[in-house]
Design an enzyme around this catalytic site. Structure first.
Site, PDB file in Angstrom:
ATOM      1  N   GLY A  12      25.401  46.234  34.931  1.00 59.03           N
ATOM      2  CA  GLY A  12      24.982  46.431  33.549  1.00 59.03           C
ATOM      3  C   GLY A  12      25.097  47.848  33.022  1.00 59.03           C
ATOM      4  CG  MET A  91      31.984  39.330  36.705  1.00 65.34           C
ATOM      5  SD  MET A  91      33.446  40.206  36.116  1.00 65.34           S
ATOM      6  CE  MET A  91      32.923  41.906  36.306  1.00 65.34           C
ATOM      7  CG  HIS A 110      40.426  44.008  31.150  1.00 63.89           C
ATOM      8  ND1 HIS A 110      40.047  43.024  32.048  1.00 63.89           N
ATOM      9  CD2 HIS A 110      41.560  44.567  31.650  1.00 63.89           C
ATOM     10  CE1 HIS A 110      40.925  42.986  33.034  1.00 63.89           C
ATOM     11  NE2 HIS A 110      41.853  43.916  32.818  1.00 63.89           N
ATOM     12  CG  ASP A 147      42.722  34.520  22.662  1.00 60.88           C
ATOM     13  OD1 ASP A 147      42.484  34.513  23.891  1.00 60.88           O
ATOM     14  OD2 ASP A 147      43.800  34.917  22.178  1.00 60.88           O
ATOM     15  CD  GLU A 148      39.557  27.973  22.945  1.00 62.77           C
ATOM     16  OE1 GLU A 148      39.348  27.588  24.109  1.00 62.77           O
ATOM     17  OE2 GLU A 148      38.793  27.725  21.986  1.00 62.77           O
ATOM     18  CG  ASP A 151      41.626  39.719  30.361  1.00 64.70           C
ATOM     19  OD1 ASP A 151      40.472  39.748  29.897  1.00 64.70           O
ATOM     20  OD2 ASP A 151      41.871  39.772  31.575  1.00 64.70           O
TER      21      ASP A 151
HETATM   22  C1  GAR Z   1      33.161  46.896  34.087  1.00 63.30           C
HETATM   23  O1  GAR Z   1      34.076  47.770  34.688  1.00 63.30           O
HETATM   24  C2  GAR Z   1      33.883  45.947  33.146  1.00 63.30           C
HETATM   25  O2  GAR Z   1      34.939  46.545  32.474  1.00 63.30           O
HETATM   26  C3  GAR Z   1      34.381  44.914  34.121  1.00 63.30           C
HETATM   27  O3  GAR Z   1      33.327  44.734  35.034  1.00 63.30           O
HETATM   28  C4  GAR Z   1      32.567  45.943  35.137  1.00 63.30           C
HETATM   29  C5  GAR Z   1      31.116  45.635  34.883  1.00 63.30           C
HETATM   30  O4  GAR Z   1      30.309  46.758  35.118  1.00 63.30           O
HETATM   31  N1  GAR Z   1      34.753  43.712  33.448  1.00 63.30           N
HETATM   32  C6  GAR Z   1      35.774  42.936  33.837  1.00 63.30           C
HETATM   33  O5  GAR Z   1      36.427  43.156  34.834  1.00 63.30           O
HETATM   34  C7  GAR Z   1      36.050  41.740  32.944  1.00 63.30           C
HETATM   35  N2  GAR Z   1      37.352  41.194  33.215  1.00 63.30           N
HETATM   36  P1  GAR Z   1      28.843  46.882  34.509  1.00 63.30           P
HETATM   37  O6  GAR Z   1      28.088  45.603  34.873  1.00 63.30           O
HETATM   38  O7  GAR Z   1      28.269  48.082  35.191  1.00 63.30           O
HETATM   39  O8  GAR Z   1      28.963  47.051  33.004  1.00 63.30           O
END
Ligand code: GAR
Length: 211
Positions: A12, A91, A110, A147-148, A151
């Site tokens: 988070g 996720m 991302h 979108d659907e 990425d």
């Molecule tokens: C972040 O690096 C975010 O960009 C990535 O997960 C991490 C979460 O960290 N998201 C993805 O990979 C989505 N495809 P956080 O919980 O510390 O914000």
């Protein structure tokens, strides 16, 4: 005031960046009305509690099948009636029900420069492992509409980050967060709250403040 739901799964830190940038006035005219998490052990839930933000967990383990989980997720989000859903390290592939109900109102951060290192299997630390494996010299982060597909939605903001010779996936992940994610995700929310992001087909246009 833009009502924001933030969806999280883990540490988070992006949620924290949004909380902090609302508190210091960098994000204007927006409030987090709800944090939704799919993982009961996520530290993100503690961050929400500390900030006094209503948070809940909708875990797939509590439902008989994927469809029931997806319906529960949508029902939970609908309770807060958000104007914007922010996927901040969420996720879970966004269910079609949620995509349809909130079309054009869901954004995702991302940890790469889309269209590099994105799509199936590209999440969290894996993205940085793949960037290092491929030997790119520059990576970064992208905020885009959802979108659907995975990425593929219109890109709102991107920021590049240099790779260093001695980077590990962990050091690179941290630098991409510090130099890109924690800056462009709050900035995108602020732009949307100011009504300055317009979707035009596969692209977005950022309107001038005066427009
Ligand atoms: C972040 O690096 C975010 O960009 C990535 O997960 C991490 C979460 O960290 N998201 C993805 O990979 C989505 N495809 P956080 O919980 O510390 O914000």
């Amino acid at each position: 005031m833009l009502r924001v739901t933030v969806c999280v799964s883990g540490g988070g830190t992006n949620l924290q960046a949004i909380i902090d940038r609302i508190a210091d006035g960098t994000i204007r005219n927006a409030q987090i009305v709800q944090v939704v998490c799919n993982n009961p052990g996520a530290f993100a839930l503690e961050r929400a509690a500390k900030a006094g933000i209503p948070a809940c967990c909708v875990s797939p383990k509590d439902y008989p099948d994927r469809e029931a989980f997806h319906e529960a997720l949508l029902a939970k989000i609908n309770e807060a009636a958000p104007d914007l859903i922010v996927l901040a390290g969420f996720m879970v592939a966004v269910p079609h029900q949620v995509c349809a109900a909130y079309a054009g109102r869901i954004i995702n951060i991302h940890p790469a420069l889309i269209p590099s290192f994105c799509g199936k299997g590209h999440y969290g630390l894996h993205v940085h492992e793949k960037a290092l494996e491929r030997g790119v010299k520059v990576t970064g982060a992208t905020v885009h509409f959802v979108d659907e597909d995975l990425d593929t939605g219109p890109i709102i903001l991107q920021k590049a980050v240099d790779i260093q010779e001695d980077d590990t996936p962990q050091t690179l992940q941290r630098r991409v967060m510090e130099q890109a994610e924690w800056i462009i995700l709050p900035r995108a929310i602020d732009l949307i709250a100011q009504g300055r992001v317009r979707i035009e087909g596969r692209r977005t246009r950022i309107l001038d403040a005066a427009d």
